[in-house]
Design a protein around this motif. Structure first.
Motif, short mmCIF file in Angstrom:
data_model
loop_
_atom_site.label_atom_id
_atom_site.label_comp_id
_atom_site.label_asym_id
_atom_site.label_seq_id
_atom_site.Cartn_x
_atom_site.Cartn_y
_atom_site.Cartn_z
N LEU A 70 61.02 -67.86 64.95
CA LEU A 70 62.09 -66.97 64.48
C LEU A 70 62.10 -65.68 65.29
CD1 LEU A 70 63.33 -65.98 61.09
CD2 LEU A 70 62.03 -64.22 62.28
N LYS A 71 63.27 -65.17 65.58
CA LYS A 71 63.43 -63.90 66.29
C LYS A 71 64.04 -62.89 65.35
CE LYS A 71 63.81 -66.09 70.74
NZ LYS A 71 64.65 -66.47 71.84
N MET A 72 63.53 -61.66 65.44
CA MET A 72 64.00 -60.61 64.54
C MET A 72 64.22 -59.31 65.32
SD MET A 72 62.38 -59.43 60.85
CE MET A 72 60.68 -59.40 61.39
N ALA A 73 65.35 -58.67 65.07
CA ALA A 73 65.66 -57.36 65.63
C ALA A 73 65.60 -56.36 64.48
CB ALA A 73 67.04 -57.35 66.27
N ILE A 74 64.81 -55.30 64.66
CA ILE A 74 64.60 -54.30 63.61
C ILE A 74 64.95 -52.93 64.16
CG2 ILE A 74 62.95 -53.28 62.02
CD1 ILE A 74 61.12 -55.77 62.65
N ARG A 75 65.93 -52.27 63.55
CA ARG A 75 66.20 -50.87 63.88
C ARG A 75 65.41 -50.02 62.89
NH1 ARG A 75 71.26 -48.42 65.87
NH2 ARG A 75 70.67 -49.75 67.60
N PHE A 76 64.61 -49.09 63.41
CA PHE A 76 63.76 -48.29 62.53
C PHE A 76 63.65 -46.88 63.07
CE2 PHE A 76 59.72 -47.30 60.28
CZ PHE A 76 60.15 -47.62 59.00
N GLY A 77 63.61 -45.94 62.14
CA GLY A 77 63.49 -44.53 62.50
C GLY A 77 62.78 -43.78 61.39
N ALA A 78 63.12 -42.52 61.25
CA ALA A 78 62.46 -41.69 60.24
C ALA A 78 63.41 -40.61 59.77
CB ALA A 78 61.21 -41.05 60.82
N ILE A 79 63.09 -40.05 58.63
CA ILE A 79 63.81 -38.86 58.18
C ILE A 79 62.90 -37.67 58.47
CG2 ILE A 79 65.16 -40.12 56.48
CD1 ILE A 79 63.37 -38.98 54.31
N THR A 80 63.51 -36.56 58.81
CA THR A 80 62.73 -35.41 59.27
C THR A 80 61.77 -34.87 58.22
OG1 THR A 80 64.56 -33.95 58.72
CG2 THR A 80 64.40 -34.70 61.00
N SER A 81 62.10 -34.98 56.96
CA SER A 81 61.24 -34.43 55.92
C SER A 81 59.99 -35.28 55.66
CB SER A 81 62.02 -34.28 54.61
OG SER A 81 62.46 -35.55 54.17
N ALA A 82 59.93 -36.48 56.20
CA ALA A 82 58.81 -37.39 55.90
C ALA A 82 57.61 -37.22 56.82
CB ALA A 82 59.28 -38.84 55.92
N LYS A 83 57.71 -36.45 57.86
CA LYS A 83 56.58 -36.18 58.76
C LYS A 83 55.76 -37.44 59.05
CE LYS A 83 57.35 -31.70 58.50
NZ LYS A 83 58.73 -31.48 58.78
N SER A 84 56.36 -38.33 59.80
CA SER A 84 55.69 -39.59 60.09
C SER A 84 56.10 -40.10 61.47
CB SER A 84 56.04 -40.63 59.04
OG SER A 84 57.42 -40.89 59.04
N ASP A 85 55.31 -41.03 61.98
CA ASP A 85 55.63 -41.69 63.24
C ASP A 85 56.21 -43.06 62.91
OD1 ASP A 85 55.67 -43.15 65.59
OD2 ASP A 85 53.70 -42.48 66.26
#
Length: 142
Positions: A70-85
């Motif tokens: 199976l192939k999967m494309a994942i768009r992922f980011g962050a919100i600025t208030s969450a302080k995370s990578d």
């Protein structure tokens, strides 16, 4: 029925409720005309580790229904208030999964400030900088 491809953009860490962003779309498709502020059955955001484990469960469920390779494309980011990578969170969620996911490609998807987002269309100014989103291409090892 087995699935061959998945395209997804899971909620970013720190986005405690996300149904509200979709209520108009859901209403057009026959859903309630009222916004639901309850966040039952959504990924827990009580900490990065808990969120990562919850997200890995999503990958496990996909793998249960997957065709080999199976192939999967994942768009992922962050919100600025969450302080995370966000890249670290997504990688860890794939690694914690019981399925054997292989990341084949990671590409920059730009950031929310680059596109025609709702807030831009409504004339709102960003109160904080935007964070780069990334597209992860993964496959299920056979």
């Amino acid at each position: 029925v087995r699935i061959d491809y998945v395209v997804t953009s899971p909620p970013y860490y720190g986005m405690k409720t996300y149904e509200q962003d979709q209520w108009l779309r859901l209403w057009f498709m026959g859903g309630s005309d009222r916004i639901n502020y309850v966040n039952n059955n959504q990924l827990s955001h009580s900490g990065k580790e808990v969120f990562t484990r919850n997200l890995s469960e999503v990958w496990n469920r996909i793998a249960e229904k997957a065709s080999p390779g199976l192939k999967m494309a994942i768009r992922f980011g962050a919100i600025t208030s969450a302080k995370s990578d966000p890249s670290e969170i997504l990688r860890n969620s794939l690694n914690v999964s019981t399925a054997d996911w292989v990341i084949t490609t990671i590409r920059s998807a730009g950031n929310a400030g680059d596109g025609n987002r709702q807030s831009t269309q409504m004339g709102e100014r960003a109160k904080s900088r935007t964070i780069e989103e990334r597209d992860f291409y993964v496959r299920l090892a056979t």
